[in-house]
Design an enzyme around this catalytic site. Structure first.
Site, PDB file in Angstrom:
ATOM      1  N   CYS A  50      43.208  25.750   6.427  1.00 23.71           N
ATOM      2  CA  CYS A  50      43.697  25.132   7.662  1.00 23.71           C
ATOM      3  C   CYS A  50      42.992  23.805   7.934  1.00 23.71           C
ATOM      4  O   CYS A  50      43.508  22.962   8.675  1.00 23.71           O
ATOM      5  CB  CYS A  50      43.519  26.077   8.838  1.00 23.71           C
ATOM      6  SG  CYS A  50      41.814  26.620   9.104  1.00 23.71           S
ATOM      7  N   ARG A  52      41.650  21.743   5.293  1.00 22.48           N
ATOM      8  CA  ARG A  52      41.646  20.801   4.177  1.00 22.48           C
ATOM      9  C   ARG A  52      42.709  21.151   3.141  1.00 22.48           C
ATOM     10  O   ARG A  52      43.017  22.329   2.921  1.00 22.48           O
ATOM     11  CB  ARG A  52      40.267  20.745   3.519  1.00 22.48           C
ATOM     12  CG  ARG A  52      39.836  21.985   2.800  1.00 22.48           C
ATOM     13  CD  ARG A  52      38.413  21.849   2.231  1.00 22.48           C
ATOM     14  NE  ARG A  52      37.393  21.912   3.266  1.00 22.48           N
ATOM     15  CZ  ARG A  52      36.580  20.903   3.569  1.00 22.48           C
ATOM     16  NH1 ARG A  52      36.640  19.763   2.902  1.00 22.48           N
ATOM     17  NH2 ARG A  52      35.680  21.031   4.524  1.00 22.48           N
ATOM     18  N   GLN A 117      33.590  31.712   5.240  1.00 21.11           N
ATOM     19  CA  GLN A 117      34.968  31.834   4.740  1.00 21.11           C
ATOM     20  C   GLN A 117      35.278  30.866   3.602  1.00 21.11           C
ATOM     21  O   GLN A 117      35.980  31.202   2.659  1.00 21.11           O
ATOM     22  CB  GLN A 117      35.971  31.613   5.885  1.00 21.11           C
ATOM     23  CG  GLN A 117      36.009  32.715   6.908  1.00 21.11           C
ATOM     24  CD  GLN A 117      34.975  32.525   8.008  1.00 21.11           C
ATOM     25  OE1 GLN A 117      34.126  31.639   7.911  1.00 21.11           O
ATOM     26  NE2 GLN A 117      35.039  33.343   9.036  1.00 21.11           N
ATOM     27  N   GLY A 192      40.821  39.744  26.365  1.00 21.51           N
ATOM     28  CA  GLY A 192      40.588  38.345  26.014  1.00 21.51           C
ATOM     29  C   GLY A 192      40.318  38.191  24.526  1.00 21.51           C
ATOM     30  O   GLY A 192      39.797  39.097  23.870  1.00 21.51           O
ATOM     31  N   MET A 194      38.190  36.309  22.817  1.00 19.64           N
ATOM     32  CA  MET A 194      36.792  36.356  22.379  1.00 19.64           C
ATOM     33  C   MET A 194      36.217  37.764  22.483  1.00 19.64           C
ATOM     34  O   MET A 194      35.433  38.191  21.634  1.00 19.64           O
ATOM     35  CB  MET A 194      35.956  35.371  23.199  1.00 19.64           C
ATOM     36  CG  MET A 194      36.100  33.930  22.748  1.00 19.64           C
ATOM     37  SD  MET A 194      34.921  32.810  23.524  1.00 19.64           S
ATOM     38  CE  MET A 194      35.521  32.762  25.200  1.00 19.64           C
TER      39      MET A 194
END
Length: 432
Positions: A50, A52, A117, A192, A194
């Site tokens: 997402c 590069r 990641q 939520g 987070m």
């Protein structure tokens, strides 16, 4: 021969440009095969995330035409005119390219320094290229070296040891308070993003059970099923507080839903502390709760301060990481220099072989009575002589080019076939 790195990333292009280069898993092969058809390219690898879309490869020294062809291909793929696209495309060669590739593999070039990641994404991309045979000798060695550098940096620095996301910071705090979380119950209040992510991190640590409560009970059931947990009705929260050790709140309530009195009752007969993460804005938990003994309350600002502090520490660690990286670039460049000199050494040995065969042919014509065994012994002796004569020059050439790659052109000139006097005389006679 040059190593190059090109493409665009979060530093060079905004998201509205990057999204036009979105490459699915199914289209990876078509894209890399299309780029590999560029005449100047020997080897190529593609990494697409997402943040590069970048190509790493080995090509001829015809860099100007290489750039033009890559831009043309990328323009066709994205439907962005070349004149506009070139504003967003970077292009590095040799040491600069190797440095960039090592920085990517080590997550020094990531939006969040040290994030793990990219290491998996980098590895998967290269393995695909190797499988498709678009990455071969040089790029495979580069990939292996990049993974070694990544591991060395993570082992010898603290670049990825400190939490740099709100949710992960919350989990690290929980570990500091409780140590082992395998016997701890978690209550998730609200849904939520987070808070849900923090719950995922907690599940990864092996917490005992997760309870979920939400004003819309159906949503609580859905989320609880996701964690193999249990749904609790919103008006029953305080009744369940004594059963849990960790509470994560993330609702849209305009006033506190957990008061000092609620928590005081919940911990009355508890032997273990209770850890509360209030990620809501406005806050869901009364500030006075923090005054209770055995209660650890953190709000989103507390977590942000931890994250910012950890980010600064990662940046300091990145300085050490960069020093390691530069040392490894030096090592790879020495190996690469030897690879570049290999064709010259092959050329010298082939020339020596031609001379040997020519001289043997003349000798055997003059000595027709020699047996096959005698001829083999003579040839072995000549092979030994050639190997001993060429050993020192070969070692010298390798060491010379390792120290000064520019010397390769001079060495190629010294051993150029144009200095073969015998061939020059033969050509002169034939032309006359």
């Amino acid at each position: 021969m040059v190593i190059f790195a090109t493409g665009l990333n979060y530093k060079t292009a905004p998201v509205n440009i990057r999204e036009k280069f979105a490459i699915s898993e199914s289209s990876y092969q078509d894209v890399i095969n299309n780029i590999s058809q560029i005449e100047q390219i020997y080897e190529i690898c593609l990494i697409s995330t997402c943040n590069r879309v970048e190509f790493y490869g080995v090509a001829t020294d015809d860099i100007d035409n290489l750039k033009k062809e890559i831009l043309r291909k990328l323009s066709q793929f994205s439907n962005i005119p070349v004149f506009e696209l070139e504003k967003y495309i970077f292009f590095y060669t040799d040491r600069e390219a190797i440095r960039h590739i090592f920085r990517v593999s080590s997550s020094l070039d990531s939006m969040v320094i040290g994030e793990p990641q990219i290491v998996c994404q980098f590895k998967e991309s290269f393995l695909k290229a190797i499988e498709l045979k678009t990455a071969r000798h040089i790029m495979t060695k580069l990939f292996d070296k990049a993974m070694q550098v990544s591991k060395k940096i993570r082992t010898k620095t603290g670049i990825s040891k400190r939490a740099v996301s709100i949710s992960y910071a919350a989990v690290q705090l929980a570990k500091k308070i409780f140590g082992d979380l395998s016997d701890k119950n978690v209550l998730l209040i609200g849904a939520g993003e987070m808070a849900e992510l923090a719950a995922k991190h907690l599940m990864a640590t092996g917490v005992k059970h997760i309870f979920v409560s939400n004003r819309t009970f159906e949503k609580a059931v859905e989320l609880a099923n996701h964690f193999s947990g249990s749904a609790i009705r919103f008006d029953k929260i305080t009744e369940f507080l004594p059963e849990v050790d960790i509470v994560i709140t993330s609702t849209g309530a305009n006033k506190p839903i957990l008061t000092k009195e609620d928590i005081k009752k919940a911990i009355k007969n508890k032997q273990n502390p209770i850890f509360i993460i209030d990620i809501s804005v406005p806050r869901n938990v009364e500030e006075e709760v923090n005054k209770l003994e055995g209660v650890y309350l953190y709000n989103i600002d507390d977590l942000k301060n931890i994250v910012n502090s950890n980010l600064e520490e990662r940046k300091l660690e990145a300085i050490t990481a960069q020093m390691i990286l530069e040392e490894e670039i030096d090592k790879f460049e020495k190996w690469l220099a030897v690879q570049k000199v290999a064709p010259l050494i092959t050329q010298i040995r082939e020339y020596a072989e031609q001379i040997k065969q020519y001289q043997l042919s003349k000798l055997f014509q003059k000595l027709p009575y020699l047996s096959e065994e005698e001829k083999q012994q003579i040839e072995l002796a000549m092979n030994s002589l050639i190997n001993k004569l060429l050993h020192r020059p070969t070692m010298y050439i390798k060491q010379k080019v390792e120290k000064d790659e520019n010397s390769l052109k001079d060495l190629q000139e010294i051993f150029s076939p144009k200095w073969d006097y015998r061939k020059s005389e033969k050509n002169k006679v034939e032309n006359d």
